[in-house]
Structures are given as C-alpha cells and as structure tokens.
Design a protein around this motif. Structure first.
Motif, mmCIF file in Angstrom:
data_model
loop_
_atom_site.group_PDB
_atom_site.id
_atom_site.type_symbol
_atom_site.label_atom_id
_atom_site.label_comp_id
_atom_site.label_asym_id
_atom_site.label_seq_id
_atom_site.Cartn_x
_atom_site.Cartn_y
_atom_site.Cartn_z
ATOM 1 N N THR A 174 36.817 29.917 39.862
ATOM 2 C CA THR A 174 37.826 30.986 39.022
ATOM 3 C C THR A 174 36.869 31.860 38.100
ATOM 4 O O THR A 174 36.171 30.872 37.866
ATOM 5 C CB THR A 174 38.771 29.933 38.286
ATOM 6 O OG1 THR A 174 39.369 29.268 39.491
ATOM 7 C CG2 THR A 174 39.665 31.066 37.590
ATOM 8 N N SER A 176 37.091 34.007 34.697
ATOM 9 C CA SER A 176 37.861 34.781 33.461
ATOM 10 C C SER A 176 37.001 35.632 33.278
ATOM 11 O O SER A 176 35.899 35.837 33.266
ATOM 12 C CB SER A 176 37.877 33.590 33.083
ATOM 13 O OG SER A 176 38.763 33.067 33.934
ATOM 14 N N ALA A 177 37.756 37.259 32.905
ATOM 15 C CA ALA A 177 37.634 37.932 31.740
ATOM 16 C C ALA A 177 38.869 38.106 31.271
ATOM 17 O O ALA A 177 39.190 38.772 31.446
ATOM 18 C CB ALA A 177 36.854 38.687 32.731
ATOM 19 N N GLY A 178 38.624 37.977 29.316
ATOM 20 C CA GLY A 178 39.627 38.106 29.040
ATOM 21 C C GLY A 178 40.856 37.654 29.344
ATOM 22 O O GLY A 178 40.758 35.879 29.393
ATOM 23 N N ALA A 179 41.462 38.246 29.576
ATOM 24 C CA ALA A 179 43.565 37.750 30.333
ATOM 25 C C ALA A 179 43.471 37.593 31.686
ATOM 26 O O ALA A 179 44.157 36.633 32.351
ATOM 27 C CB ALA A 179 44.641 37.888 29.826
ATOM 28 N N GLU A 180 42.162 38.480 32.202
ATOM 29 C CA GLU A 180 42.136 38.545 33.517
ATOM 30 C C GLU A 180 41.391 37.342 34.115
ATOM 31 O O GLU A 180 40.166 36.831 33.603
ATOM 32 C CB GLU A 180 41.442 38.982 33.701
ATOM 33 C CG GLU A 180 42.129 40.660 33.538
ATOM 34 C CD GLU A 180 43.838 40.949 33.983
ATOM 35 O OE1 GLU A 180 43.598 40.454 35.237
ATOM 36 O OE2 GLU A 180 44.865 41.467 33.292
ATOM 37 N N GLU A 181 42.621 36.524 35.256
ATOM 38 C CA GLU A 181 41.466 35.204 36.102
ATOM 39 C C GLU A 181 41.460 35.531 37.247
ATOM 40 O O GLU A 181 42.738 36.683 37.266
ATOM 41 C CB GLU A 181 42.260 34.356 35.811
ATOM 42 C CG GLU A 181 41.494 32.632 34.654
ATOM 43 C CD GLU A 181 41.961 32.088 34.747
ATOM 44 O OE1 GLU A 181 41.797 31.053 34.123
ATOM 45 O OE2 GLU A 181 42.630 32.052 35.654
ATOM 46 N N ALA A 182 40.435 35.897 37.730
ATOM 47 C CA ALA A 182 40.068 35.950 40.012
ATOM 48 C C ALA A 182 39.447 34.360 40.592
ATOM 49 O O ALA A 182 38.971 33.752 39.958
ATOM 50 C CB ALA A 182 39.918 36.787 40.302
ATOM 51 N N GLU A 183 40.489 33.477 41.526
ATOM 52 C CA GLU A 183 40.178 32.873 42.088
ATOM 53 C C GLU A 183 38.967 33.266 43.849
ATOM 54 O O GLU A 183 39.681 34.386 43.954
ATOM 55 C CB GLU A 183 40.987 32.114 42.990
ATOM 56 C CG GLU A 183 41.486 30.821 41.700
ATOM 57 C CD GLU A 183 42.282 30.513 42.418
ATOM 58 O OE1 GLU A 183 42.781 29.027 41.512
ATOM 59 O OE2 GLU A 183 43.165 30.473 43.298
#
Length: 199
Positions: A174, A176-183
């Motif tokens: 996972t 994370s960058a600020g409020a963004e997340e990607a898997e």
C-alpha cells in the motif's frame, strides 16, 4: 496407499492395457503475514496420484485421466470409471516409452532441502527489511516454501524420480501520498531462496 499399491490396482483393473502414473509428494511450509506481524505459520504434507489409463478396442487406443488421493474415492472404482471413459475415445494406436537414460537437471535448493522452516524465515526477514520507499508499506503477504518429490512410472517399466523446490511469494503493498492510497499486488515463483529478490 502408496505408488506400488496404485500400480497393483492398475494391473488388476480390467480394460487397462497400458498406463502412466505420477506420484507427487509435497512438503510445504506456509506463512501468512499481516502488516509487520506473522499471523500463522503452518506445515502441510500431501500425496497425490494421477495419470492416464489406455484401453485398446477395435484397433484403436483410448485414453482417460484419473486422480487419486488418500481418503478419496476407492482406487478400483476411480480406475474402472477411467477405463469406461477411455473406451469411448478412439485414437490411432501408439506405444508408451520404454526405460531410457534421463539427463540430470538440478532443481533443488539445498537450503530448502536442509530446513524449509529456516528458508521461510530468511524470506520473511527479506520481506520485512525490504526498501519499499517513502509512504509504501507491506499490507499482507503469503510466503510458501515447498519441496516436491515426483515419481513417474508406466506399464512398460519406466520409473524415474525427481526432486524440486519452489518458493511462492504473494504480497499486497500500500502506497500513501497525502489522503490518497493505492494498492499493488505482487506474486512471484522462484526455484531457490537466493533467487527471491524481496528487498
């Protein structure tokens, strides 16, 4: 049940004119990881038999696959059903191979063969110490270390054995960058622990 018992059943089964048999014996250590914690480690041993029966009829040769496990359907019934299926198949006649020399191919990781659990721990350490980059974390992972012994035999006298090892790693990362997340999903198979680049 063992390989010789299956061979005897094949010899006793009416309508089996030739056969090919594969016995697979697996010893596997599995780890399930959540975040930075190993939740479960388990050891599994399994034996399976599978192959093909050949039935000659009307100048043709039919074939059908079968699969056996300890505690499954009785071998005699499974093989009789396979003969019934083979009798419905009309292929040109052919011969199975006879015994012959086989080349030696190295398929075993000595570290896994010596101690599968220790090999698993090495992989888990790599996974945890991996340089994933800023904002990237390990969400979950499954790591399997397997040692497999395979015997192949046929009705013409072939009987060869092979041993191999395998590492399977599946992970979810996972970012994370600020409020963004990607898997990101990662899955890879290796023959040796040294080939697994998890850092």
């Amino acid at each position: 049940m063992d390989l010789d018992a299956v061979v005897r059943t094949l010899a006793e089964t009416r309508g089996v004119d030739d056969w090919v048999l594969r016995e697979t014996r697996d010893e596997e250590v599995q780890a399930y990881v959540a975040g930075d914690r190993t939740e479960t480690v388990r050891r599994i041993e399994a034996v399976r038999w599978g192959g093909t029966v050949l039935n000659d009829h009307g100048g043709k040769r039919g074939m059908a696959a079968f699969h056996l496990t300890d505690g499954g359907d009785p071998p005699g019934r499974v093989l009789a059903d396979a003969v019934t299926m083979a009798a419905l198949s009309d292929n040109p006649p052919f011969r199975l191979p006879a015994p012959a020399a086989c080349p030696a191919v190295e398929c075993v990781d000595a570290d896994i063969a010596r101690d599968p659990r220790e090999a698993l721990e090495v992989l888990l350490k790599q996974l945890r110490k991996g340089n994933l980059g800023a904002g990237v974390r390990l969400s979950s992972a499954e790591v399997f270390v397997k040692r497999r012994r395979t015997t192949i035999a046929n009705s013409r006298g072939v009987r060869v054995e092979r041993e191999g090892t395998e590492v399977y790693v599946e992970a979810v990362l996972t970012a994370s960058a600020g409020a963004e997340e990607a898997e990101h999903f990662y899955a890879q198979r290796f023959r040796r622990v040294a080939d697994a680049s998890l850092g």
